[in-house]
Design a protein around this motif. Structure first.
Motif, PDB file in Angstrom:
ATOM      1  N   GLY A  94      -8.658 -11.203  11.317  1.00  0.00           N
ATOM      2  CA  GLY A  94      -9.169 -12.186  10.378  1.00  0.00           C
ATOM      3  C   GLY A  94      -9.708 -11.622   9.084  1.00  0.00           C
ATOM      4  O   GLY A  94     -10.540 -12.267   8.435  1.00  0.00           O
ATOM      5  N   LEU A  95      -9.248 -10.432   8.670  1.00  0.00           N
ATOM      6  CA  LEU A  95      -9.739  -9.801   7.445  1.00  0.00           C
ATOM      7  C   LEU A  95      -8.683  -9.700   6.360  1.00  0.00           C
ATOM      8  O   LEU A  95      -8.886  -9.035   5.343  1.00  0.00           O
ATOM      9  N   ALA A  96      -7.542 -10.340   6.544  1.00  0.00           N
ATOM     10  CA  ALA A  96      -6.469 -10.251   5.555  1.00  0.00           C
ATOM     11  C   ALA A  96      -6.858 -10.978   4.269  1.00  0.00           C
ATOM     12  O   ALA A  96      -7.549 -12.000   4.308  1.00  0.00           O
ATOM     13  N   PRO A  97      -6.446 -10.465   3.101  1.00  0.00           N
ATOM     14  CA  PRO A  97      -6.706 -11.176   1.839  1.00  0.00           C
ATOM     15  C   PRO A  97      -6.013 -12.539   1.846  1.00  0.00           C
ATOM     16  O   PRO A  97      -5.039 -12.754   2.571  1.00  0.00           O
ATOM     17  N   PRO A  98      -6.502 -13.463   1.064  1.00  0.00           N
ATOM     18  CA  PRO A  98      -5.876 -14.794   1.011  1.00  0.00           C
ATOM     19  C   PRO A  98      -4.422 -14.693   0.563  1.00  0.00           C
ATOM     20  O   PRO A  98      -4.073 -13.844  -0.251  1.00  0.00           O
ATOM     21  N   PRO A  99      -3.541 -15.554   1.082  1.00  0.00           N
ATOM     22  CA  PRO A  99      -2.143 -15.545   0.640  1.00  0.00           C
ATOM     23  C   PRO A  99      -2.033 -15.756  -0.867  1.00  0.00           C
ATOM     24  O   PRO A  99      -2.717 -16.598  -1.450  1.00  0.00           O
ATOM     25  N   GLY A 100      -1.189 -14.944  -1.485  1.00  0.00           N
ATOM     26  CA  GLY A 100      -0.984 -15.031  -2.920  1.00  0.00           C
ATOM     27  C   GLY A 100      -1.920 -14.186  -3.752  1.00  0.00           C
ATOM     28  O   GLY A 100      -1.752 -14.105  -4.975  1.00  0.00           O
ATOM     29  N   SER A 101      -2.903 -13.538  -3.130  1.00  0.00           N
ATOM     30  CA  SER A 101      -3.812 -12.680  -3.891  1.00  0.00           C
ATOM     31  C   SER A 101      -3.130 -11.366  -4.252  1.00  0.00           C
ATOM     32  O   SER A 101      -2.221 -10.914  -3.550  1.00  0.00           O
ATOM     33  N   PRO A 102      -3.521 -10.719  -5.346  1.00  0.00           N
ATOM     34  CA  PRO A 102      -2.892  -9.456  -5.759  1.00  0.00           C
ATOM     35  C   PRO A 102      -3.093  -8.370  -4.700  1.00  0.00           C
ATOM     36  O   PRO A 102      -4.168  -8.244  -4.108  1.00  0.00           O
ATOM     37  N   HIS A 103      -2.042  -7.598  -4.478  1.00  0.00           N
ATOM     38  CA  HIS A 103      -2.144  -6.522  -3.505  1.00  0.00           C
ATOM     39  C   HIS A 103      -2.935  -5.374  -4.127  1.00  0.00           C
ATOM     40  O   HIS A 103      -2.641  -4.938  -5.247  1.00  0.00           O
ATOM     41  N   PRO A 104      -3.946  -4.845  -3.428  1.00  0.00           N
ATOM     42  CA  PRO A 104      -4.789  -3.796  -4.026  1.00  0.00           C
ATOM     43  C   PRO A 104      -4.053  -2.490  -4.307  1.00  0.00           C
ATOM     44  O   PRO A 104      -4.518  -1.694  -5.132  1.00  0.00           O
ATOM     45  N   LEU A 105      -2.931  -2.243  -3.660  1.00  0.00           N
ATOM     46  CA  LEU A 105      -2.207  -0.984  -3.864  1.00  0.00           C
ATOM     47  C   LEU A 105      -1.176  -1.057  -4.982  1.00  0.00           C
ATOM     48  O   LEU A 105      -0.627  -0.027  -5.372  1.00  0.00           O
ATOM     49  N   TYR A 106      -0.912  -2.228  -5.506  1.00  0.00           N
ATOM     50  CA  TYR A 106       0.044  -2.355  -6.600  1.00  0.00           C
ATOM     51  C   TYR A 106      -0.660  -2.029  -7.916  1.00  0.00           C
ATOM     52  O   TYR A 106      -0.977  -2.898  -8.723  1.00  0.00           O
ATOM     53  N   SER A 107      -0.910  -0.739  -8.142  1.00  0.00           N
ATOM     54  CA  SER A 107      -1.655  -0.300  -9.320  1.00  0.00           C
ATOM     55  C   SER A 107      -1.469   1.198  -9.507  1.00  0.00           C
ATOM     56  O   SER A 107      -0.910   1.891  -8.643  1.00  0.00           O
ATOM     57  N   ARG A 108      -1.898   1.697 -10.647  1.00  0.00           N
ATOM     58  CA  ARG A 108      -1.877   3.149 -10.897  1.00  0.00           C
ATOM     59  C   ARG A 108      -2.690   3.882  -9.851  1.00  0.00           C
ATOM     60  O   ARG A 108      -2.271   4.919  -9.319  1.00  0.00           O
ATOM     61  N   GLU A 109      -3.869   3.355  -9.550  1.00  0.00           N
ATOM     62  CA  GLU A 109      -4.725   4.009  -8.574  1.00  0.00           C
ATOM     63  C   GLU A 109      -4.090   4.024  -7.189  1.00  0.00           C
ATOM     64  O   GLU A 109      -4.245   4.989  -6.427  1.00  0.00           O
ATOM     65  N   GLY A 110      -3.358   2.952  -6.840  1.00  0.00           N
ATOM     66  CA  GLY A 110      -2.682   2.922  -5.553  1.00  0.00           C
ATOM     67  C   GLY A 110      -1.603   3.981  -5.455  1.00  0.00           C
ATOM     68  O   GLY A 110      -1.459   4.645  -4.422  1.00  0.00           O
ATOM     69  N   VAL A 111      -0.820   4.150  -6.521  1.00  0.00           N
ATOM     70  CA  VAL A 111       0.212   5.187  -6.536  1.00  0.00           C
ATOM     71  C   VAL A 111      -0.412   6.564  -6.378  1.00  0.00           C
ATOM     72  O   VAL A 111       0.038   7.385  -5.563  1.00  0.00           O
ATOM     73  N   ILE A 112      -1.451   6.850  -7.148  1.00  0.00           N
ATOM     74  CA  ILE A 112      -2.093   8.170  -7.102  1.00  0.00           C
ATOM     75  C   ILE A 112      -2.712   8.418  -5.723  1.00  0.00           C
ATOM     76  O   ILE A 112      -2.588   9.518  -5.162  1.00  0.00           O
ATOM     77  N   ALA A 113      -3.355   7.411  -5.172  1.00  0.00           N
ATOM     78  CA  ALA A 113      -4.005   7.583  -3.869  1.00  0.00           C
ATOM     79  C   ALA A 113      -2.992   7.919  -2.780  1.00  0.00           C
ATOM     80  O   ALA A 113      -3.199   8.833  -1.972  1.00  0.00           O
ATOM     81  N   LEU A 114      -1.874   7.202  -2.736  1.00  0.00           N
ATOM     82  CA  LEU A 114      -0.887   7.464  -1.688  1.00  0.00           C
ATOM     83  C   LEU A 114      -0.153   8.771  -1.916  1.00  0.00           C
ATOM     84  O   LEU A 114       0.224   9.446  -0.957  1.00  0.00           O
ATOM     85  N   LEU A 115       0.082   9.164  -3.176  1.00  0.00           N
ATOM     86  CA  LEU A 115       0.666  10.474  -3.438  1.00  0.00           C
ATOM     87  C   LEU A 115      -0.274  11.577  -2.951  1.00  0.00           C
ATOM     88  O   LEU A 115       0.176  12.596  -2.391  1.00  0.00           O
ATOM     89  N   ALA A 116      -1.578  11.396  -3.147  1.00  0.00           N
ATOM     90  CA  ALA A 116      -2.545  12.379  -2.667  1.00  0.00           C
ATOM     91  C   ALA A 116      -2.546  12.452  -1.144  1.00  0.00           C
ATOM     92  O   ALA A 116      -2.584  13.540  -0.558  1.00  0.00           O
ATOM     93  N   VAL A 117      -2.482  11.304  -0.481  1.00  0.00           N
ATOM     94  CA  VAL A 117      -2.421  11.282   0.979  1.00  0.00           C
ATOM     95  C   VAL A 117      -1.148  11.975   1.469  1.00  0.00           C
ATOM     96  O   VAL A 117      -1.171  12.747   2.442  1.00  0.00           O
ATOM     97  N   GLN A 118      -0.037  11.725   0.794  1.00  0.00           N
ATOM     98  CA  GLN A 118       1.251  12.278   1.213  1.00  0.00           C
ATOM     99  C   GLN A 118       1.276  13.796   1.117  1.00  0.00           C
ATOM    100  O   GLN A 118       1.884  14.475   1.959  1.00  0.00           O
ATOM    101  N   HIS A 119       0.612  14.378   0.110  1.00  0.00           N
ATOM    102  CA  HIS A 119       0.760  15.805  -0.156  1.00  0.00           C
ATOM    103  C   HIS A 119      -0.454  16.633   0.248  1.00  0.00           C
ATOM    104  O   HIS A 119      -0.397  17.867   0.146  1.00  0.00           O
TER     105      HIS A 119
END
Length: 570
Positions: free
Chosen positions: A133-158
């Motif tokens: 029951g903690l999912a964002p409301p339908p239609g809300s912006p995804h928090p990872l669709y951003s510059r910070e999301g790209v950088i964060a996942l690249l850091a996790v990957q490497h």
């Protein structure tokens, strides 16, 4: 000059010639053909295509985004990976073997699968968040669709790549200076600042460069997270240009690739300059590292390690399995929506699954073996005393760095241009075969194994080889009895790194596969691209299970192997 000629007589000269032939066929020829398409105007070499590309508004913006995402994410990976390596390698924290094993699993998940998993884990359709029951409301912006999301996942990957490189270097550090500093009353903080980190400087430079070029050529994460946020990097821009299929497509791609190659050259030059200034030759075999006592901070450090595993591994993997177990993507995971139909479809009804696992195992395994052998031979010239061969080795190492920095999609196009026609003499075409994927792996991932091998070779005392030479030992004997045994653990670690990197990749094989030569990465991508999200998640889940089983097998085998062969064994 005379000294160099004497040095090259016999095995050294033949080996260096073989390395040059290898590099010419796999590094120079394909990329030269691609450069001829992109940097030739009216039959002559010209910078006009490159200037035309820079005139476009999208190319400079994508270039800056690539530098931005690679530089920041590599810095985050360096800090996180080095910190974790110091905790695992130098402290009395408990459960280090299990933690190391779990930390490396995200590295084995393909970048596009990592992005898919995090999108599924954090978005409005997350089966895990919907269940609690903690999912964002339908239609809300995804928090990872951003510059910070790209950088964060690249850091996790490497981060696991940096962790492995630094951990391997810690095993080679001498204990004498650290023990002397502790006897003199130096605390843990002063010991790190004055002894450990300065000795690790070459390794830290190499680790940052490895993370940077890995992020620079990453396609999956910037594509899935950056495109919705209009944060386009050069690899994504190349893919978009490839999709246009216009008459100037190859010229545009080649011109953009030249930008990446130039950036790679700059990074390699800076790296080599810094390495030359920070090199410190160590004498003697590797020793057991120090064991610093954490005291009252041990529960805090261990809790942070557990939290890191939960965030980087448990959450995205749970999302993958949650998506694989529901009837339709977007439903919460309940007793009514749970099903094994997706796994049954993947394992028993789709023949591509077994074929993809076999193809990936064969090509990644063969590439890892050949690259490890080639890396050891090249590292011998990099660490040698003869100026001419050392310069040649440095040039080949720089060339390998360049090819690693170039996106896999560009490597694919270059190899298509080079090998679409039948080979001379034999009259056989490698196009649409596993052979061309195997050769592309050799080109794309050579630098992955060369990093730890070269770092180990540069730490060897040249007097060892000189003494054997004075005693009359030939090149082959010196290689078998002195050089290869000393760097074998680093070579084995490099081979494992190559295997884990190539096993699940998708960007290199994306344009080279055909029916019958599918790899794991392309099979998953095809499911996701076709809208079969639950099947893609099931295939990804099977991949995670298979790779964890491979790691467990290597872990058991590592008990009878020298220290350092299996990177995560302590």
């Amino acid at each position: 000059m005379q000294a160099t000629l004497r040095y090259l007589r016999g095995g050294e000269g033949l080996t260096l010639a073989a390395l040059l032939l290898f590099a010419g066929a796999l590094f120079v020829l394909p990329l030269a053909l691609l450069a001829r398409v992109g940097l030739v105007d009216d039959g002559s070499l010209s910078l006009a295509p490159l200037m035309n590309a820079l005139d476009s508004r999208s190319v400079p913006r994508a270039l800056w985004n690539s530098i931005d995402s690679a530089g920041v994410s590599a810095a985050l990976s360096l800090v996180a990976g080095t910190t974790v390596a110091l905790v695992v390698g130098l402290t009395d924290a408990r459960g280090k073997a299990v933690f190391t094993f779990l930390l490396l699993i995200p590295m084995m998940i393909p970048p596009h699968v990592t992005a898919i998993a995090w999108v599924q884990a954090m978005g409005p359709s997350s089966p895990i968040l919907n269940t609690v029951g903690l999912a964002p409301p339908p239609g809300s912006p995804h928090p990872l669709y951003s510059r910070e999301g790209v950088i964060a996942l690249l850091a996790v990957q490497h981060t696991p790549l940096v962790f492995l490189v630094v951990l391997a270097a810690l095993r080679a550090l001498p204990r004498e200076m650290s023990e002397a500093a502790r006897v003199a009353g130096a605390g843990a903080g002063r010991l790190m600042r004055r002894i450990v980190l300065p000795l690790l400087a070459p390794t830290l430079i190499a680790a940052y460069a490895l993370a940077f070029v890995s992020a620079l050529g990453n396609f999956g994460i910037p594509a899935l997270l950056g495109i919705p946020a209009r944060y386009t990097t050069l690899p994504v821009l190349i893919w978009q240009r490839l999709s246009s299929f216009g008459p100037s497509m190859l010229a545009d791609v080649a011109a953009i690739s030249a930008l990446l190659a130039g950036l790679a050259i700059l990074i390699v030059i800076v790296q080599m300059t810094l390495l030359g200034r920070s090199r410190a030759a160590l004498i003697g075999p590797p020793q057991a590292p120090l064991r610093l006592t954490l005291g009252r901070w041990r529960p805090v450090v261990e809790g942070a390690m557990v939290l890191l595993v939960l965030v980087t591994l448990l959450l995205p993997v749970a999302a993958l399995f949650g998506t694989a177990l529901v009837v339709t993507y977007g439903l919460p995971l309940t007793a009514e929506t749970m099903t094994l139909a997706n796994f049954r479809e993947i394992l028993f009804e789709q023949s591509v699954t077994a074929r993809a696992f076999l193809n990936s195992t064969l090509t990644a395994g063969a590439a890892a073996l050949i690259i490890a052998l080639g890396g050891m031979v090249l590292a011998r010239f990099l660490a040698g005393t003869a100026r001419g061969p050392r310069r040649v080795g440095l040039g080949l190492s720089t060339l390998a760095e360049m090819t690693y920095a170039i996106p896999g999609l560009v490597i694919s196009i270059a190899f298509i241009l080079a090998f679409i026609r039948p080979l001379p003499v034999v009259g056989v075409s490698l196009y649409n075969t596993l052979g061309i994927i195997f050769l592309a792996y050799l080109c794309a991932f050579f630098a992955v194994a060369l990093k730890p091998i070269a770092a180990a070779a540069m730490q060897l005392d040249p007097a060892l080889d000189a003494a054997a030479r004075v005693a009359g030992a030939g090149y082959g004997y010196r290689m078998r009895r002195i050089f290869l045994p000393l760097i074998a653990p680093a070579a084995a670690s490099g081979a494992i790194l190559v295997f884990l990197t190539a096993y699940n990749e998708v960007t290199v094989s994306a344009l080279l596969w055909s029916t019958g030569t599918e790899t794991i990465g392309t099979a998953i991508y095809n499911y996701e691209d076709g809208g079969y999200t639950t099947l893609a998640a099931a295939m990804s889940a099977v991949t995670v299970i298979a790779t964890v089983a491979l790691m467990a097998m290597l872990h058991v085998m590592g008990r009878r192997l020298p220290a350092g062969v299996v990177p995560w064994r302590l």
